[in-house]
Design a protein around this motif. Structure first.
Motif, PDB file in Angstrom:
ATOM      1  N   LEU A 126       0.839  -1.043   0.067  1.00  8.31           N
ATOM      2  CA  LEU A 126       0.036  -0.103  -0.044  1.00  8.31           C
ATOM      3  C   LEU A 126       0.782   1.278   0.143  1.00  8.31           C
ATOM      4  CD1 LEU A 126      -2.597  -1.200   2.672  1.00  8.31           C
ATOM      5  CD2 LEU A 126      -3.194  -0.635   0.139  1.00  8.31           C
ATOM      6  N   VAL A 127       2.252   1.107   0.395  1.00  4.41           N
ATOM      7  CA  VAL A 127       2.905   2.419   0.327  1.00  4.41           C
ATOM      8  C   VAL A 127       3.675   2.502  -1.107  1.00  4.41           C
ATOM      9  CG1 VAL A 127       5.015   3.278   1.383  1.00  4.41           C
ATOM     10  CG2 VAL A 127       3.296   2.389   2.910  1.00  4.41           C
ATOM     11  N   ILE A 128       4.168   1.300  -1.440  1.00  2.00           N
ATOM     12  CA  ILE A 128       4.711   1.365  -2.923  1.00  2.00           C
ATOM     13  C   ILE A 128       3.965   1.698  -4.068  1.00  2.00           C
ATOM     14  CG2 ILE A 128       5.625  -0.126  -4.658  1.00  2.00           C
ATOM     15  CD1 ILE A 128       6.689  -2.388  -2.485  1.00  2.00           C
ATOM     16  N   TYR A 129       2.863   1.505  -3.985  1.00  2.00           N
ATOM     17  CA  TYR A 129       1.930   1.659  -5.106  1.00  2.00           C
ATOM     18  C   TYR A 129       1.662   3.413  -5.363  1.00  2.00           C
ATOM     19  CZ  TYR A 129      -2.473   1.636  -7.854  1.00  2.00           C
ATOM     20  OH  TYR A 129      -3.207   1.957  -8.810  1.00  2.00           O
ATOM     21  N   PRO A 130       1.362   4.070  -4.198  1.00  2.00           N
ATOM     22  CA  PRO A 130       1.150   5.604  -4.552  1.00  2.00           C
ATOM     23  C   PRO A 130       2.448   6.383  -4.665  1.00  2.00           C
ATOM     24  CG  PRO A 130       0.598   5.029  -2.142  1.00  2.00           C
ATOM     25  CD  PRO A 130       0.830   3.665  -2.794  1.00  2.00           C
ATOM     26  N   VAL A 131       3.151   6.147  -3.993  1.00  2.00           N
ATOM     27  CA  VAL A 131       4.739   6.695  -4.206  1.00  2.00           C
ATOM     28  C   VAL A 131       5.175   6.427  -5.604  1.00  2.00           C
ATOM     29  CG1 VAL A 131       7.207   6.841  -3.531  1.00  2.00           C
ATOM     30  CG2 VAL A 131       5.280   6.513  -1.973  1.00  2.00           C
ATOM     31  N   LYS A 132       5.434   5.186  -6.096  1.00  2.00           N
ATOM     32  CA  LYS A 132       5.814   5.094  -7.579  1.00  2.00           C
ATOM     33  C   LYS A 132       4.850   5.458  -8.584  1.00  2.00           C
ATOM     34  CE  LYS A 132       9.324   3.646  -7.928  1.00  2.00           C
ATOM     35  NZ  LYS A 132      10.611   4.482  -7.930  1.00  2.00           N
ATOM     36  N   PHE A 133       3.808   5.106  -8.346  1.00  2.00           N
ATOM     37  CA  PHE A 133       2.552   5.462  -9.130  1.00  2.00           C
ATOM     38  C   PHE A 133       2.636   6.949  -9.837  1.00  2.00           C
ATOM     39  CE2 PHE A 133      -1.488   6.325 -11.434  1.00  2.00           C
ATOM     40  CZ  PHE A 133      -1.958   5.020 -11.857  1.00  2.00           C
ATOM     41  N   THR A 134       2.606   7.823  -8.799  1.00  2.00           N
ATOM     42  CA  THR A 134       2.649   9.247  -9.015  1.00  2.00           C
ATOM     43  C   THR A 134       4.102   9.593  -9.516  1.00  2.00           C
ATOM     44  OG1 THR A 134       3.276   9.571  -6.426  1.00  2.00           O
ATOM     45  CG2 THR A 134       1.204   9.825  -7.326  1.00  2.00           C
ATOM     46  N   GLU A 135       5.133   8.785  -9.315  1.00  2.00           N
ATOM     47  CA  GLU A 135       6.373   9.119  -9.943  1.00  2.00           C
ATOM     48  C   GLU A 135       6.437   8.730 -11.192  1.00  2.00           C
ATOM     49  OE1 GLU A 135       9.622   7.477  -7.688  1.00  2.00           O
ATOM     50  OE2 GLU A 135       9.439   8.671  -6.018  1.00  2.00           O
ATOM     51  N   GLU A 136       5.927   7.627 -11.825  1.00  2.00           N
ATOM     52  CA  GLU A 136       6.326   7.282 -12.985  1.00  2.00           C
ATOM     53  C   GLU A 136       4.994   7.267 -13.821  1.00  2.00           C
ATOM     54  OE1 GLU A 136       8.545   3.786 -13.069  1.00  2.00           O
ATOM     55  OE2 GLU A 136       9.581   3.889 -11.567  1.00  2.00           O
ATOM     56  N   ILE A 137       4.019   7.412 -13.614  1.00  2.00           N
ATOM     57  CA  ILE A 137       2.536   7.564 -14.420  1.00  2.00           C
ATOM     58  C   ILE A 137       2.203   8.839 -14.168  1.00  2.00           C
ATOM     59  CG2 ILE A 137       0.343   6.721 -14.761  1.00  2.00           C
ATOM     60  CD1 ILE A 137       2.206   4.302 -15.053  1.00  2.00           C
ATOM     61  N   PRO A 138       2.100   9.490 -15.674  1.00  2.00           N
ATOM     62  CA  PRO A 138       1.733  10.829 -15.889  1.00  2.00           C
ATOM     63  C   PRO A 138       0.229  10.851 -15.357  1.00  2.00           C
ATOM     64  CG  PRO A 138       2.326   9.899 -17.823  1.00  2.00           C
ATOM     65  CD  PRO A 138       2.688   8.883 -17.058  1.00  2.00           C
ATOM     66  N   LEU A 139       0.201  11.890 -14.538  1.00  2.00           N
ATOM     67  CA  LEU A 139      -1.366  12.133 -14.230  1.00  2.00           C
ATOM     68  C   LEU A 139      -1.927  13.211 -14.963  1.00  2.00           C
ATOM     69  CD1 LEU A 139      -0.946  11.253 -10.295  1.00  2.00           C
ATOM     70  CD2 LEU A 139      -1.699   9.933 -12.037  1.00  2.00           C
ATOM     71  N   ILE A 140      -3.183  13.377 -15.249  1.00  3.95           N
ATOM     72  CA  ILE A 140      -3.846  14.429 -15.991  1.00  3.95           C
ATOM     73  C   ILE A 140      -4.916  14.748 -14.905  1.00  3.95           C
ATOM     74  CG2 ILE A 140      -5.302  15.053 -18.109  1.00  3.95           C
ATOM     75  CD1 ILE A 140      -4.013  12.588 -19.249  1.00  3.95           C
ATOM     76  N   GLY A 141      -5.192  16.245 -14.857  1.00 11.13           N
ATOM     77  CA  GLY A 141      -5.910  16.741 -13.628  1.00 11.13           C
ATOM     78  C   GLY A 141      -5.826  16.308 -12.550  1.00 11.13           C
ATOM     79  N   ASP A 142      -6.989  16.449 -11.737  1.00 13.10           N
ATOM     80  CA  ASP A 142      -6.820  16.231  -9.955  1.00 13.10           C
ATOM     81  C   ASP A 142      -7.256  14.708 -10.092  1.00 13.10           C
ATOM     82  OD1 ASP A 142      -6.239  18.997  -9.740  1.00 13.10           O
ATOM     83  OD2 ASP A 142      -8.320  19.477  -9.518  1.00 13.10           O
ATOM     84  N   ASN A 143      -6.531  13.912  -9.207  1.00  9.91           N
ATOM     85  CA  ASN A 143      -6.836  12.711  -9.268  1.00  9.91           C
ATOM     86  C   ASN A 143      -6.636  12.392  -7.550  1.00  9.91           C
ATOM     87  OD1 ASN A 143      -6.641  11.213 -11.999  1.00  9.91           O
ATOM     88  ND2 ASN A 143      -4.863  12.835 -11.996  1.00  9.91           N
ATOM     89  N   MET A 144      -7.217  11.553  -7.108  1.00 10.78           N
ATOM     90  CA  MET A 144      -7.198  10.971  -5.673  1.00 10.78           C
ATOM     91  C   MET A 144      -7.254   9.294  -5.568  1.00 10.78           C
ATOM     92  SD  MET A 144     -11.233  11.314  -4.710  1.00 10.78           S
ATOM     93  CE  MET A 144     -12.591  10.537  -5.618  1.00 10.78           C
TER      94      MET A 144
END
Length: 196
Positions: A126-144
């Motif tokens: 649960l910690v790996i997922y958000p940290v690496k997701f926000t670093e490596e997947i480009p996000l468009i707009g506001d996400n939660m």
């Protein structure tokens, strides 16, 4: 008046029931597509533990890419899944432990230790997922991070609570098994004249 606590033989099924609840929440987290979602319209991004999906503002079809192509995606999924499998094993062991008349309290404490291992694996995922997701997947707009991710944390919190109770349950062995006679408190008429 009915008094029932974890140190009560009648309520011995409460802990396996809580583990079953943690399993249900874990299944929702594993299968849910709401680990990450767009916060407001247009809803152009959603992700699960397994894949990340996007679409254009006017497009109705989602274009998905597997997170298993990333090392961190495999690590997050593997650690959460390993924790979930151990949780299912702990649930089965708890049902067996509470089904027999003579509880093996060292066995119960071992289940508590395994539940701490489950919590560690799930927290890592649960910690790996958000940290690496926000670093490596480009996000468009506001996400939660959304409902399925929340179910993953809820499952972990229940597991941690159950782990403490399973580890502490042997301290109440006599109460759980009903080996303690009730204590009656009374006072003599000389010491309590107002009762006459």
């Amino acid at each position: 008046m009915v008094v029932c606590s974890l140190a009560c033989w009648r309520c011995r099924w409460l802990l396996p029931l809580l583990l079953g609840l943690a399993i249900i929440m874990g299944i929702i987290a594993l299968a849910g597509r709401g680990w990450l979602e767009s916060e407001s319209e247009p809803y152009v991004h959603q992700a699960s533990l397994w894949e990340s999906c996007r679409r254009g503002e006017q497009d109705l079809n989602w274009n998905c890419e597997s997170l298993m192509d990333y090392g961190w995606g495999r690590a997050a999924a593997a650690t959460y899944l390993v924790g979930f499998v151990i949780l299912v094993i702990c649930f089965a062991l708890a049902v067996i432990a509470f089904s027999i008349e003579i509880l093996r309290f060292n066995f119960v404490r071992g289940i508590g230790g395994l539940l701490f291992v489950v919590a560690a694996f799930q927290i890592i995922g649960l910690v790996i997922y958000p940290v690496k997701f926000t670093e490596e997947i480009p996000l468009i707009g506001d996400n939660m991070f959304s409902w399925a991710y929340g179910f993953g944390w809820a499952s972990t919190v229940v597991v941690i609570g159950c782990a403490f109770f399973f580890c502490c349950l042997p301290n109440w062995e006599d109460e759980v098994l009903g080996n303690i006679k009730p204590t009656y408190y009374y006072s003599s008429p000389e010491r309590a004249p107002y009762l006459n």
